[in-house]
Scaffold this active site. Structure first.
Site, PDB file in Angstrom:
ATOM      1  N   ARG A 250      40.322  41.099  38.912  1.00  0.00           N
ATOM      2  CA  ARG A 250      41.031  41.143  39.326  1.00  0.00           C
ATOM      3  C   ARG A 250      42.063  42.122  38.507  1.00  0.00           C
ATOM      4  O   ARG A 250      42.910  43.053  39.070  1.00  0.00           O
ATOM      5  CB  ARG A 250      42.070  40.383  40.540  1.00  0.00           C
ATOM      6  CG  ARG A 250      42.601  40.939  41.322  1.00  0.00           C
ATOM      7  CD  ARG A 250      43.033  40.199  42.187  1.00  0.00           C
ATOM      8  NE  ARG A 250      44.068  40.870  43.298  1.00  0.00           N
ATOM      9  CZ  ARG A 250      45.509  40.405  43.553  1.00  0.00           C
ATOM     10  NH1 ARG A 250      46.122  39.005  43.070  1.00  0.00           N
ATOM     11  NH2 ARG A 250      46.360  41.104  43.948  1.00  0.00           N
TER      12      ARG A 250
ATOM     13  N   HIS B 278      43.650  45.627  38.645  1.00  0.00           N
ATOM     14  CA  HIS B 278      45.019  46.438  38.664  1.00  0.00           C
ATOM     15  C   HIS B 278      45.685  47.242  37.813  1.00  0.00           C
ATOM     16  O   HIS B 278      46.827  47.851  37.785  1.00  0.00           O
ATOM     17  CB  HIS B 278      45.758  45.174  39.271  1.00  0.00           C
ATOM     18  CG  HIS B 278      45.712  44.742  40.840  1.00  0.00           C
ATOM     19  ND1 HIS B 278      46.744  44.019  41.479  1.00  0.00           N
ATOM     20  CD2 HIS B 278      45.168  44.613  41.630  1.00  0.00           C
ATOM     21  CE1 HIS B 278      46.561  43.670  42.798  1.00  0.00           C
ATOM     22  NE2 HIS B 278      45.246  43.877  42.774  1.00  0.00           N
TER      23      HIS B 278
ATOM     24  N   ASN C 121      51.315  42.219  42.537  1.00  0.00           N
ATOM     25  CA  ASN C 121      50.669  40.872  41.587  1.00  0.00           C
ATOM     26  C   ASN C 121      51.791  40.410  41.591  1.00  0.00           C
ATOM     27  O   ASN C 121      51.486  38.660  41.296  1.00  0.00           O
ATOM     28  CB  ASN C 121      51.290  42.069  40.882  1.00  0.00           C
ATOM     29  CG  ASN C 121      50.250  43.269  40.432  1.00  0.00           C
ATOM     30  OD1 ASN C 121      49.370  43.266  41.655  1.00  0.00           O
ATOM     31  ND2 ASN C 121      50.658  44.210  40.093  1.00  0.00           N
TER      32      ASN C 121
ATOM     33  N   HIS D  42      35.246  40.882  45.882  1.00  0.00           N
ATOM     34  CA  HIS D  42      35.432  40.142  46.260  1.00  0.00           C
ATOM     35  C   HIS D  42      34.361  38.810  46.939  1.00  0.00           C
ATOM     36  O   HIS D  42      34.705  38.035  47.667  1.00  0.00           O
ATOM     37  CB  HIS D  42      35.811  40.511  47.889  1.00  0.00           C
ATOM     38  CG  HIS D  42      37.347  41.143  47.681  1.00  0.00           C
ATOM     39  ND1 HIS D  42      38.702  41.709  48.724  1.00  0.00           N
ATOM     40  CD2 HIS D  42      38.360  41.440  46.709  1.00  0.00           C
ATOM     41  CE1 HIS D  42      39.604  42.137  47.645  1.00  0.00           C
ATOM     42  NE2 HIS D  42      39.302  42.384  46.881  1.00  0.00           N
TER      43      HIS D  42
END
Ligand code: HEM
Length: 348
Positions: free
Chosen positions: A83, A87, A115, A214
């Site tokens: 992740r 990001h 975040n 996911h």
């Protein structure tokens, strides 16, 4: 007969050109979902597989060793690193900007809505960076560290391997504003999500494959409360067993409070990188609204077929996931940068 002076004719032409440009821009956005492939925003040609072959030939080994240790201790670490890379890449390109701590003059991306209280793994990044600095000081960027660690994370929990092109530089600044605007959220619908990926040079197929991440990791109640109580309420429309799942989720995530309680996004095999996540979507059991949106259609465009395909054919998912990770990792920051000595601060 209509008569115009030269000035008003020029103004007319300019108005027409402006209106035409706006029309094209709007059409591009609206048609994004249906177009074959977007134009990549940045030139990734400077990345290569050999970039560190002379300056830090052991880079992959060092990262892999640390990742093995971390994932053995806790498989969640795999999800955290994957992740973090995502990001990072969605804000200014893959440039390590997400790793920068706040300073007296800058509020960093760690404070962004998606975040704060949520993005983790910074200590592990520090640990890997320390090892890399001991092996080859001032050589390997934090952005490359994240790209390699994300790949290793996936492999270590059963997912596919891909070669990671390297040579990214670390940015000298972060952007809280871009982090707030560009990172997709769980509440956004299919068209918005497609548009957000499109802006990064990633099409709807890339998006569905990448969201397949996911299959590992967890979300906090705050991010799925809407899904279990709100407008998007999960129902047993697709699968009667969903009622039991729904009651379980309500225990984890009450109407009020418990914001940080967590639930796996792939309720079957959250520790393993496999294609079971796509089955949860087909059953109507996507945990986040954005997850379930992947198995839906809007404005004549649907991503459901892609979800069905990845559930039926795990190899096709793994192949597309690997390709799309390389594509996402190729989003470079055109502003260039440096190789940071520590990932939390720019060099002095
Ligand atoms: C439609 C796009 C996406 C949306 C809206 C989205 C949203 C979210 C949200 C809300 C969470 C839970 C955060 C929390 O509750 O603390 C999450 C977790 C996660 N996301 Fe995404 N995500 C998207 C795409 C991606 C992509 C492209 C990747 C990787 C390439 C990714 C990797 C992960 C991972 C591994 C986790 C679990 C992290 C953990 O266990 O702490 N996501 N995502």
């Amino acid at each position: 007969m209509l008569r115009m002076g030269r000035a008003s004719a020029t103004a007319g032409v300019l108005r027409f050109v402006r209106a035409f440009a706006l029309c094209v821009a709007t059409a591009c956005l609206l048609l994004a979902a249906g177009m074959p492939s977007p134009v990549a925003a940045q030139d990734p040609s400077k990345l290569s597989l050999q970039y560190y072959s002379k300056t830090c030939p052991n880079v992959e080994h060092v990262v892999r060793t640390e990742m093995e240790c971390a994932v053995r201790a806790d498989t969640r670490n795999a999800a955290l690193m994957l992740r973090l890379h995502f990001h990072d890449c969605f804000v200014q390109g893959c440039d390590g900007s997400v790793l920068l701590d706040d300073t007296a003059t800058m509020i960093g991306e760690k404070q962004a809505e998606q975040n704060v209280n949520s993005l983790k793994g910074f200590d592990l990044v520090d640990k890997i960076k320390e090892k890399l600095e001991a092996e080859c000081p001032g050589t390997v960027s934090c952005a490359d560290l994240l790209a390699i660690a994300a790949r290793d994370a996936v492999v270590l929990v059963g997912g596919p391997y891909w070669d990671v092109p390297v040579g990214r530089l670390d940015s000298k600044k972060a952007s809280l504003d871009l982090a707030n605007s560009d990172i997709p959220t769980a509440q956004q619908g299919l068209l918005t999500l497609i548009a957000k990926f499109w802006e990064k040079g990633l099409d709807a197929t890339d998006m569905v494959a990448l969201v397949g991440s996911h299959t590992i990791g967890f979300a906090r109640c705050e991010n799925f409360r809407d899904r279990i109580y709100g407008d998007f309420e999960m129902t047993s429309k697709y699968n009667p067993s969903s009622e039991a799942y729904l009651s379980k989720l309500k225990e984890v995530c009450p109407r009020d409070g418990g914001d940080d309680n967590i639930s796996a996004m792939d309720s079957h095999t959250s520790d393993v990188f496999d294609n079971a996540y796509f089955e949860t979507l087909i059953k109507g059991e996507g945990l986040l609204n954005s997850d379930q949106a992947m198995w839906s259609s809007i404005a004549g465009y649907s991503t459901s077929d892609t979800v069905n395909k990845y559930w039926a054919d795990p190899e096709a998912f793994f192949k597309q996931f690997s390709d799309s990770m390389v594509k996402m990792g190729n989003i470079t920051n055109p502003a260039g940068g440096e190789v940071r000595k520590t990932c939390r601060f720019v060099n002095t």
